[in-house]
Design a protein around this motif. Structure first.
Motif, PDB file in Angstrom:
ATOM      1  N   HIS A 153     -32.178 -16.908  49.216  1.00  0.00           N
ATOM      2  CA  HIS A 153     -31.089 -16.569  48.298  1.00  0.00           C
ATOM      3  C   HIS A 153     -30.298 -15.449  48.968  1.00  0.00           C
ATOM      4  N   ILE A 154     -29.048 -15.701  49.300  1.00  0.00           N
ATOM      5  CA  ILE A 154     -28.338 -14.684  50.100  1.00  0.00           C
ATOM      6  C   ILE A 154     -28.148 -13.371  49.341  1.00  0.00           C
ATOM      7  N   PHE A 155     -28.207 -13.431  47.995  1.00  0.00           N
ATOM      8  CA  PHE A 155     -28.055 -12.188  47.209  1.00  0.00           C
ATOM      9  C   PHE A 155     -29.419 -11.618  46.780  1.00  0.00           C
ATOM     10  N   TYR A 156     -30.480 -12.201  47.297  1.00  0.00           N
ATOM     11  CA  TYR A 156     -31.845 -11.696  47.064  1.00  0.00           C
ATOM     12  C   TYR A 156     -32.181 -11.580  45.574  1.00  0.00           C
ATOM     13  N   HIS A 157     -31.630 -12.489  44.756  1.00  0.00           N
ATOM     14  CA  HIS A 157     -31.889 -12.484  43.306  1.00  0.00           C
ATOM     15  C   HIS A 157     -31.523 -11.149  42.660  1.00  0.00           C
ATOM     16  N   ALA A 158     -30.541 -10.473  43.209  1.00  0.00           N
ATOM     17  CA  ALA A 158     -30.105  -9.200  42.600  1.00  0.00           C
ATOM     18  C   ALA A 158     -29.531  -9.480  41.214  1.00  0.00           C
ATOM     19  N   PRO A 159     -29.709  -8.557  40.268  1.00  0.00           N
ATOM     20  CA  PRO A 159     -29.177  -8.796  38.926  1.00  0.00           C
ATOM     21  C   PRO A 159     -27.650  -8.764  38.857  1.00  0.00           C
ATOM     22  N   ALA A 160     -27.014  -8.186  39.866  1.00  0.00           N
ATOM     23  CA  ALA A 160     -25.540  -8.177  39.871  1.00  0.00           C
ATOM     24  C   ALA A 160     -25.032  -8.094  41.307  1.00  0.00           C
TER      25      ALA A 160
ATOM     26  N   GLY B 111     -29.138  -3.592  42.371  1.00  0.00           N
ATOM     27  CA  GLY B 111     -30.204  -3.765  41.392  1.00  0.00           C
ATOM     28  C   GLY B 111     -31.247  -2.671  41.537  1.00  0.00           C
ATOM     29  N   HIS B 112     -32.304  -2.815  40.765  1.00  0.00           N
ATOM     30  CA  HIS B 112     -33.410  -1.855  40.830  1.00  0.00           C
ATOM     31  C   HIS B 112     -34.364  -2.292  41.933  1.00  0.00           C
ATOM     32  N   PRO B 113     -34.619  -1.441  42.915  1.00  0.00           N
ATOM     33  CA  PRO B 113     -35.500  -1.839  44.023  1.00  0.00           C
ATOM     34  C   PRO B 113     -36.918  -2.122  43.528  1.00  0.00           C
ATOM     35  N   LYS B 114     -37.520  -3.156  44.126  1.00  0.00           N
ATOM     36  CA  LYS B 114     -38.908  -3.496  43.754  1.00  0.00           C
ATOM     37  C   LYS B 114     -39.888  -2.452  44.273  1.00  0.00           C
ATOM     38  N   GLY B 115     -39.523  -1.841  45.392  1.00  0.00           N
ATOM     39  CA  GLY B 115     -40.400  -0.826  45.990  1.00  0.00           C
ATOM     40  C   GLY B 115     -39.616  -0.091  47.051  1.00  0.00           C
ATOM     41  N   PRO B 116     -40.292   0.783  47.785  1.00  0.00           N
ATOM     42  CA  PRO B 116     -39.584   1.518  48.834  1.00  0.00           C
ATOM     43  C   PRO B 116     -39.196   0.601  50.006  1.00  0.00           C
ATOM     44  N   THR B 117     -38.083   0.905  50.634  1.00  0.00           N
ATOM     45  CA  THR B 117     -37.635   0.135  51.805  1.00  0.00           C
ATOM     46  C   THR B 117     -37.786   1.023  53.031  1.00  0.00           C
ATOM     47  N   PRO B 118     -38.529   0.551  54.048  1.00  0.00           N
ATOM     48  CA  PRO B 118     -38.710   1.409  55.229  1.00  0.00           C
ATOM     49  C   PRO B 118     -37.393   1.640  55.969  1.00  0.00           C
ATOM     50  N   PRO B 119     -37.269   2.799  56.598  1.00  0.00           N
ATOM     51  CA  PRO B 119     -36.022   3.088  57.320  1.00  0.00           C
ATOM     52  C   PRO B 119     -35.848   2.186  58.538  1.00  0.00           C
ATOM     53  N   VAL B 120     -34.604   1.931  58.874  1.00  0.00           N
ATOM     54  CA  VAL B 120     -34.271   1.153  60.076  1.00  0.00           C
ATOM     55  C   VAL B 120     -33.858   2.176  61.140  1.00  0.00           C
ATOM     56  N   PRO B 121     -34.563   2.195  62.286  1.00  0.00           N
ATOM     57  CA  PRO B 121     -34.232   3.233  63.278  1.00  0.00           C
ATOM     58  C   PRO B 121     -32.792   3.128  63.768  1.00  0.00           C
ATOM     59  N   ARG B 122     -32.212   4.251  64.055  1.00  0.00           N
ATOM     60  CA  ARG B 122     -30.850   4.304  64.603  1.00  0.00           C
ATOM     61  C   ARG B 122     -30.910   4.560  66.103  1.00  0.00           C
TER      62      ARG B 122
ATOM     63  N   PRO C   8     -31.813  -5.752  34.495  1.00  0.00           N
ATOM     64  CA  PRO C   8     -30.365  -5.750  34.724  1.00  0.00           C
ATOM     65  C   PRO C   8     -29.851  -4.336  35.023  1.00  0.00           C
ATOM     66  N   VAL C   9     -28.693  -4.260  35.646  1.00  0.00           N
ATOM     67  CA  VAL C   9     -28.036  -2.964  35.854  1.00  0.00           C
ATOM     68  C   VAL C   9     -27.076  -2.795  34.679  1.00  0.00           C
ATOM     69  N   ASP C  10     -27.243  -1.722  33.909  1.00  0.00           N
ATOM     70  CA  ASP C  10     -26.381  -1.606  32.733  1.00  0.00           C
ATOM     71  C   ASP C  10     -24.938  -1.331  33.146  1.00  0.00           C
ATOM     72  N   ARG C  11     -24.036  -1.719  32.263  1.00  0.00           N
ATOM     73  CA  ARG C  11     -22.607  -1.643  32.608  1.00  0.00           C
ATOM     74  C   ARG C  11     -22.130  -0.214  32.855  1.00  0.00           C
ATOM     75  N   GLU C  12     -22.745   0.732  32.167  1.00  0.00           N
ATOM     76  CA  GLU C  12     -22.367   2.145  32.371  1.00  0.00           C
ATOM     77  C   GLU C  12     -22.649   2.538  33.827  1.00  0.00           C
TER      78      GLU C  12
END
Ligand SMILES: Cc1cc2nc3c(=O)[nH]c(=O)nc-3n(C[C@H](O)[C@H](O)[C@H](O)COP(=O)(O)O)c2cc1C
Length: 187
Positions: free
Chosen positions: A90-97, A166-177, A20-24
């Motif tokens: 799941h449109i929210f990708y099972h994010a904790p919040a 949420g907390h990423p499961k791993g690194p996300t590759p960059p999307v070229p601009r 979970p993402v803590d409230r703080e």
């Protein structure tokens, strides 16, 4: 974290751990969001935080059904119909919040103000080691009476930016601009 580092390395994160993402931390990213500029300093934003996983699952199903009912195949969003029809998507990708940034009035410019708040929030989350993804798929359902009722969004508010966090499961590759198209006016 250095600002340019955050700007260049924030990514749309679509895989989260169950932590979970803590409230703080949620308060930390919202505090950064409200530092955004706003027209006439109206600060026309409000934040709805949903942590209930069963509720997010339900909203995902309802938002997908709504899009499949309303979005024609020929539109850019229509290209996602196959994905939206997948029961496991799941449109929210099972994010904790999910944090939904709402404009507190329909006055001109309030959506733009909320978009600026959203970018601040996403950069702040990145600086805290979290991942975010703006979920445009949710917006039209959230704007319906049913969506507003589910989240307790008042009738005069406008849901602008639903952001999974949420907390990423791993690194996300960059999307070229694409190269920036700049029109220089003057000498
Ligand atoms: C207004 C808006 C709506 C978006 N809606 C979705 C969405 O519904 N689902 C999704 O997976 N990503 C969504 N995204 C994320 C974009 O796909 C992502 O930002 C883009 O591919 C660039 O990748 P980056 O953020 O990693 O640089 C949205 C982004 C924006 C700004």
């Amino acid at each position: 974290m250095d600002l340019m580092d955050a700007i260049y390395h924030r990514r749309a994160v679509r895989e989260f751990t169950d932590e979970p993402v803590d409230r703080e931390t949620v308060r930390f990213v919202i505090a950064a969001a409200v530092q955004a500029p706003s027209a006439m300093n109206r600060q026309p934003w409000s934040f709805v935080v949903v942590e209930d996983q069963a509720a997010l699952e339900r909203y995902s199903s309802k938002a997908k059904a709504h899009l499949l009912e309303t979005v024609p195949e020929s539109t850019p969003l229509g290209h996602y119909r196959t994905l939206l029809a997948e029961p496991g998507f799941h449109i929210f990708y099972h994010a904790p919040a999910v944090i939904v940034i709402c404009a507190t009035s329909v006055e001109e410019g309030t959506s733009e103000d909320c978009c600026l708040a959203a970018e601040n929030l996403m950069l702040a989350a990145h600086s805290a080691g979290l991942g975010t993804c703006w979920i445009g798929f949710a917006r039209s359902w959230l704007d319906l009476a049913e969506g507003r009722k589910e989240l307790g969004i008042p009738a005069h508010y406008v849901p602008v930016a639903p952001i999974a966090i949420g907390h990423p499961k791993g690194p996300t590759p960059p999307v070229p601009r694409r190269h920036a198209d700049v029109l220089w006016v003057g000498s």
